[in-house]
Enzyme design. Structure first.
Site, short mmCIF file in Angstrom:
data_model
loop_
_atom_site.label_atom_id
_atom_site.label_comp_id
_atom_site.label_asym_id
_atom_site.label_seq_id
_atom_site.Cartn_x
_atom_site.Cartn_y
_atom_site.Cartn_z
N ARG A 103 0.88 -1.18 0.00
CA ARG A 103 0.00 0.00 0.00
C ARG A 103 0.91 1.21 0.00
NH1 ARG A 103 -5.32 1.26 3.47
NH2 ARG A 103 -6.08 0.02 1.74
N HIS A 130 -7.19 1.06 -6.65
CA HIS A 130 -7.37 0.14 -5.52
C HIS A 130 -8.02 -1.14 -6.07
CE1 HIS A 130 -7.62 -1.28 -1.54
NE2 HIS A 130 -8.49 -0.45 -1.01
N GLN A 133 -9.92 -3.84 -3.88
CA GLN A 133 -11.24 -3.34 -3.47
C GLN A 133 -12.26 -3.58 -4.57
OE1 GLN A 133 -12.08 -1.72 -0.38
NE2 GLN A 133 -14.07 -2.26 -1.23
N ASP A 225 -17.27 7.15 -1.30
CA ASP A 225 -16.01 6.99 -0.56
C ASP A 225 -15.71 8.35 0.09
OD1 ASP A 225 -13.53 6.13 0.41
OD2 ASP A 225 -12.52 6.25 -1.53
N CYS A 265 -16.25 1.62 0.30
CA CYS A 265 -15.08 0.78 0.58
C CYS A 265 -14.70 0.80 2.05
CB CYS A 265 -13.91 1.23 -0.28
SG CYS A 265 -13.45 2.94 0.01
N ARG A 293 -13.61 -8.66 0.94
CA ARG A 293 -12.18 -8.44 0.68
C ARG A 293 -11.42 -9.74 0.93
NH1 ARG A 293 -10.03 -3.27 1.04
NH2 ARG A 293 -8.13 -4.31 0.37
N1 CP Z 1 -11.18 -0.29 2.08
C1 CP Z 1 -9.92 -0.38 2.53
O1 CP Z 1 -8.96 -0.59 1.77
O2 CP Z 1 -9.81 -0.26 3.89
P1 CP Z 1 -8.44 -0.08 4.71
O3 CP Z 1 -7.88 1.26 4.36
O4 CP Z 1 -8.85 -0.19 6.15
O5 CP Z 1 -7.50 -1.18 4.30
N1 NVA Z 2 -9.89 6.75 -1.22
C1 NVA Z 2 -9.50 6.27 0.08
C2 NVA Z 2 -9.69 4.79 0.17
C3 NVA Z 2 -9.35 4.18 1.50
C4 NVA Z 2 -9.51 2.70 1.51
C5 NVA Z 2 -8.07 6.65 0.37
O1 NVA Z 2 -7.21 6.51 -0.52
O2 NVA Z 2 -7.79 7.10 1.48
#
Ligand code: CP
Ligand code: NVA
Length: 307
Positions: A103, A130, A133, A225, A265, A293
């Site tokens: 990530r 993502h 997701q 989101d 998400c 997930r």
């Molecule tokens: N939706 C998602 O990726 O959640 P986290 O940021 O908690 O991993």
């Molecule tokens: N768009 C959000 C998604 C988190 C899972 C972010 O990048 O923070």
């Protein structure tokens, strides 16, 4: 199957459908009698430059359910691209583990990890997309409606990383995708162009709106989101002034199809992009979506790491 899972746009519709079918089978099997240890002895390194609940825990549990293991590596420990180069990290890890999930902030960081590692790399969210997701989202939509092509998916809010992957998976698999966003907060133009290319093969339609009320007409799925993604914290106040007309609330939901479902998400900012009434109401599928997930990612790690 490709070596890595970096974007749904890298995969053919057939491969994406196969992954969804595998996720469904693994989910059924898990709830019947557990999954067999197909990844016994395999370890997934999980590199996080940003916080996470779902991604961290669901990947860890996916590996354990398949007889493997996962290793959490916090931002402070490796300092991706700061303490040492991404190319060096990728080459070192390739000798220790059988897969890397990352990530990151810059999308280029997962591309570099994939370029330099000899083991599979999975994108656990970047500033661009993502994809894991999106696979869980599609699994949830398929479970709910029993089909995919022809459904109308409407994203309300910021044209962010989650919106990009959702748009691409919809365009690949024949779902129509619409987004309503404030001016200046749309999906990256080149990502929209790519979606239109996929849509021309699958027969789906990609539409961009300014008005959320117009966008939700005929929607089977309403998706939202956060208004402020990780890394954009300094824009929070400005975004909180601009985005309130894009809240998914009962009034907006009532303008969609009567059997529409609502997805997010998570993490949710209740009272901002979504109200409690909608998040906890009968149309919400937020928690089955989060749980998916686990099942979607089991399919991904199995396909990439079984070897
Ligand atoms: N939706 C998602 O990726 O959640 P986290 O940021 O908690 O991993
Ligand atoms: N768009 C959000 C998604 C988190 C899972 C972010 O990048 O923070």
């Amino acid at each position: 199957m490709k070596k890595d899972f970096l974007a749904v746009s890298d995969y053919s519709p057939e491969e994406l459908n196969e992954l969804i079918d595998l996720a469904t089978d693994l989910k059924t099997e898990y709830f019947k009698h557990g999954n067999p240890p197909l990844l016994k002895g395999k370890v997934l390194a999980m590199l996080f430059s940003k916080p996470s609940l779902r991604t961290r825990v669901s990947f860890d549990m996916a590996m354990r359910h398949l007889g493997g293991d996962a290793l959490f590596i916090s931002p402070n420990e490796i300092g991706l691209g700061k303490r040492e180069s991404i190319a060096d990290i990728a080459r070192v890890l390739s000798g220790y583990v059988q897969g890397i999930m990352a990530r990151v902030f810059e999308h280029d960081h997962v591309l570099q990890l994939a370029k330099w590692s000899t083991v599979p790399v999975i994108n656990g969210l970047s500033d661009y997309n993502h994809p894991c997701q999106a696979m869980a989202d599609i699994l949830t939509i398929k479970e709910n409606f029993g089909k995919l092509p022809g459904l109308n998916v409407t994203f309300i809010g910021d044209g962010n990383n989650v919106a990009v992957s959702l748009m691409h998976v919809c365009a690949k698999l024949g779902l129509n995708f619409s987004i309503a966003n404030p001016e200046g907060y749309g999906i990256d133009e080149s990502a929209v162009e790519l979606a239109r290319e996929f849509a021309s093969s699958s027969g789906s339609q990609i539409k961009c709106y300014r008005d959320p009320h117009e966008a939700v007409v005929g929607a089977d799925v309403i998706y939202t989101d956060t208004w402020t993604s990780m890394g954009q914290e300094e824009e929070t106040q400005k975004r909180e002034e601009i985005f309130p007309p894009y809240q998914v609330n009962q009034a907006l939901l009532s303008e969609a199809n009567p059997d529409a479902i609502v997805l997010h998400c998570l993490p949710a900012h209740r009272g901002q992009e979504i109200t409690d009434e909608v998040a906890d109401g009968p149309h919400s599928r937020l928690f089955p979506q989060a749980h998916n997930r686990l099942h979607a990612q089991k399919a991904i790690v199995l396909r990439l790491m079984q070897g």
